[in-house]
Scaffold this active site. Structure first.
Site, PDB file in Angstrom:
ATOM      1  N   TYR A 118       0.830  -1.201   0.000  1.00 35.54           N
ATOM      2  CA  TYR A 118       0.000   0.000   0.000  1.00 35.54           C
ATOM      3  C   TYR A 118       0.868   1.254   0.000  1.00 35.54           C
ATOM      4  CZ  TYR A 118      -4.359  -2.462   1.177  1.00 35.54           C
ATOM      5  OH  TYR A 118      -5.468  -3.258   1.158  1.00 35.54           O
ATOM      6  N   TYR A 157      -1.365  -9.730   0.623  1.00 36.56           N
ATOM      7  CA  TYR A 157      -0.305  -9.241   1.499  1.00 36.56           C
ATOM      8  C   TYR A 157      -0.474  -9.808   2.917  1.00 36.56           C
ATOM      9  CZ  TYR A 157      -3.406  -5.717   3.530  1.00 36.56           C
ATOM     10  OH  TYR A 157      -4.437  -5.087   4.162  1.00 36.56           O
ATOM     11  N   ARG A 167      -3.992 -11.532   3.545  1.00 39.49           N
ATOM     12  CA  ARG A 167      -5.260 -11.085   2.961  1.00 39.49           C
ATOM     13  C   ARG A 167      -5.344 -11.567   1.515  1.00 39.49           C
ATOM     14  NH1 ARG A 167      -8.490  -7.400   4.245  1.00 39.49           N
ATOM     15  NH2 ARG A 167      -9.873  -9.072   3.648  1.00 39.49           N
ATOM     16  N   HIS A 170      -7.747  -7.920  -2.783  1.00 41.81           N
ATOM     17  CA  HIS A 170      -9.039  -7.258  -2.562  1.00 41.81           C
ATOM     18  C   HIS A 170      -8.935  -5.781  -2.889  1.00 41.81           C
ATOM     19  CE1 HIS A 170      -6.873  -6.596   1.222  1.00 41.81           C
ATOM     20  NE2 HIS A 170      -7.578  -5.498   1.349  1.00 41.81           N
ATOM     21  N   HIS A 172     -10.900  -2.237  -1.643  1.00 42.31           N
ATOM     22  CA  HIS A 172     -11.838  -1.632  -0.695  1.00 42.31           C
ATOM     23  C   HIS A 172     -12.798  -0.713  -1.441  1.00 42.31           C
ATOM     24  CE1 HIS A 172      -9.476  -2.703   2.988  1.00 42.31           C
ATOM     25  NE2 HIS A 172      -8.474  -2.687   2.120  1.00 42.31           N
TER      26      HIS A 172
END
Lengths: 252, 208
Positions: A118, A157, A167, A170, A172
């Site tokens: 991120y 990640y 995770r 995905h 958000h």
């Protein structure tokens, strides 16, 4: 007041009460396998309210709020090239529980890059930042509730929950709808991802059908040949009654 | 078998996660990408009414500040009108008054603050007037579905005593968890509103 350019329902159509939220399909507050929820979940029951003007109203957004590249994550942070990763289009409709499209509503999205990193000062994962990828975007649905954006498929990640938690890939999503009580944040997952059944955040959802509703299928019909694959993700917001009977919302 | 109802089911909520800022407040995540971030000015320069600041901290069940929280505010203007098509008087709202804002806590201290105008009382159900209040929606890592609450004002004691929502709270000693405390700082009113997610002094949260 600032008005969006898209047609909105008139006040009478827009002032009906919302269907109650079915909290049996949403994750409860306390889901101990997702450890952070343990200390951040209320212990008392929620206080149930009938809708008043405070609940049936909500903010509006217009095209003047957005920039021209806001729905293109391939280009909206490009510095000296395009981001690395699997090029995809994500598209779908925002509907309400009656099946009607929700027009002119703000949809926002954010994600990691193709390596699962991120662009956030608190993310210390060793996978590198992509200099050409920011990882966020936003758009308004059209008159039929349709939206789309272009991006790269995010990577999985690791996160500090159990020793070895990852995770699934995905994206958000944050969605509004015309009433503030429709406000929803969720996550979109990708069809066939083998991490899906291992994720404590996904498993916080108690209803199997509701969980599957977060998994976007591959949509080859919407793919752009020799350019981008596509995934379809419809989002359903709370519906509302169109008829008011003896309980008037306003004091008149 | 009766006819099927054919309603769709609402999409399930998921946590906003620790990096919610990337999407909803990228400047705080550490980069500039949008020409304008949304939700930074609730009332706009033309709004009438008393200019106020609201400050507070969200605490977890251990009493520790939640430093990665995001709060959205939705409020009426000083005349008690919402800038929304569902409010029949919305055309009377001042130009530029959004009524909506997005606030994040400080990463180091957990303190959040925002500037707005104090809302007016609002027409409630069945002719019962609601005391001035802000509607708050709270998301963060560890919160699976956004938490709704309201913030009322401690200098509106008379209106608060008649408020239909505060009066629905069966345990009267919990009503105070929704009432912010006013103080004056450098000549400007500041309302303190702490939110306790769990445990002693737990804030009342709403299913709306």
């Amino acid at each position: 007041m600032k008005q969006g350019e898209i047609h909105r329902p008139n006040a009478r159509e827009a002032s009906g009460e919302f269907f109650q939220r079915d909290r049996r399909i949403h994750p409860p507050a306390y889901t101990p396998n997702y450890k952070t929820s343990v200390g951040r979940s209320p212990r008392y029951a929620l206080l149930s309210l009938q809708n008043s003007l405070s609940e049936v109203t909500g903010p509006t957004f217009g095209h003047s709020d957005l920039g021209p590249l806001d729905n293109d994550l391939i280009l909206n942070y490009a510095q000296d090239g395009e981001p690395v990763g699997e090029r995809i289009i994500v598209h779908g409709r925002v509907l309400d529980e009656t099946g009607r499209g929700v027009p002119g509503t703000l949809v926002e999205f954010w994600q990691a890059n193709a390596g699962g990193r991120y662009r956030h000062k608190k993310d210390m994962y060793l996978a590198p930042i992509d200099p050409n990828f920011g990882g966020c975007g936003r758009t308004l649905t059209d008159e039929n509730g349709y939206y789309y954006f272009r991006t790269v498929k995010p990577g999985a990640y690791p996160w500090r929950n159990w020793v070895n938690n990852w995770r699934p890939a995905h994206i958000h999503f944050s969605v509004f709808g015309p009433g503030f009580v429709q406000r929803l944040i969720t996550q979109m997952y990708f069809e066939g991802d083998p991490l899906i059944p291992h994720c404590p955040i996904l498993a916080s959802i108690p209803d199997a059908e509701a969980l599957e509703g977060l998994i976007a299928p591959l949509d080859l019909n919407a793919a752009v040949p020799l350019d981008s694959l596509a995934y379809k993700f419809d989002i359903v917001l709370r519906g509302r009654r169109s008829t008011l009977f003896e309980n008037r919302l306003e004091g008149n | 078998m009766p006819q099927p109802l054919n309603y769709l089911k609402e999409t399930a909520s998921q946590t906003a996660g620790p990096y919610v800022h990337i999407g909803l407040a990228p400047g705080a995540a550490g980069f500039k990408i949008f020409e304008q971030e949304l939700g930074t000015d609730i009332a706009g320069p033309n709004a009438e009414g008393e200019r106020i600041r609201v400050e507070g901290t969200v605490f977890d069940g251990a009493g520790a500040p939640v430093k990665d929280v995001l709060i959205e505010v939705w409020q009426a203007n000083a005349a008690g009108i919402y800038p929304s098509p569902a409010d029949l008087r919305a055309d009377q709202v001042e130009e530029g008054f959004r009524g909506w804002g997005r606030i994040i806590s400080d990463f180091d201290t957990g303190l959040f603050s925002f500037d707005t105008v104090k809302p007016g009382g609002i027409a409630g159900r069945n002719s019962r007037r609601m005391a001035p209040h802000l509607n708050l929606w709270i998301v963060a890592r560890g919160i699976n579905i956004g938490l709704n609450t309201r913030m009322y004002f401690d200098d509106e004691a008379e209106a608060n005593a008649k408020d239909p929502v505060l009066n629905l709270i069966e345990q009267a000693n919990r009503r105070g968890t929704l009432i912010a405390t006013r103080e004056m700082r450098d000549g400007k009113p500041v309302y303190r509103f702490d939110i306790r997610l769990q445990g002693e002094g737990e804030t009342v949260f709403l299913d709306i």
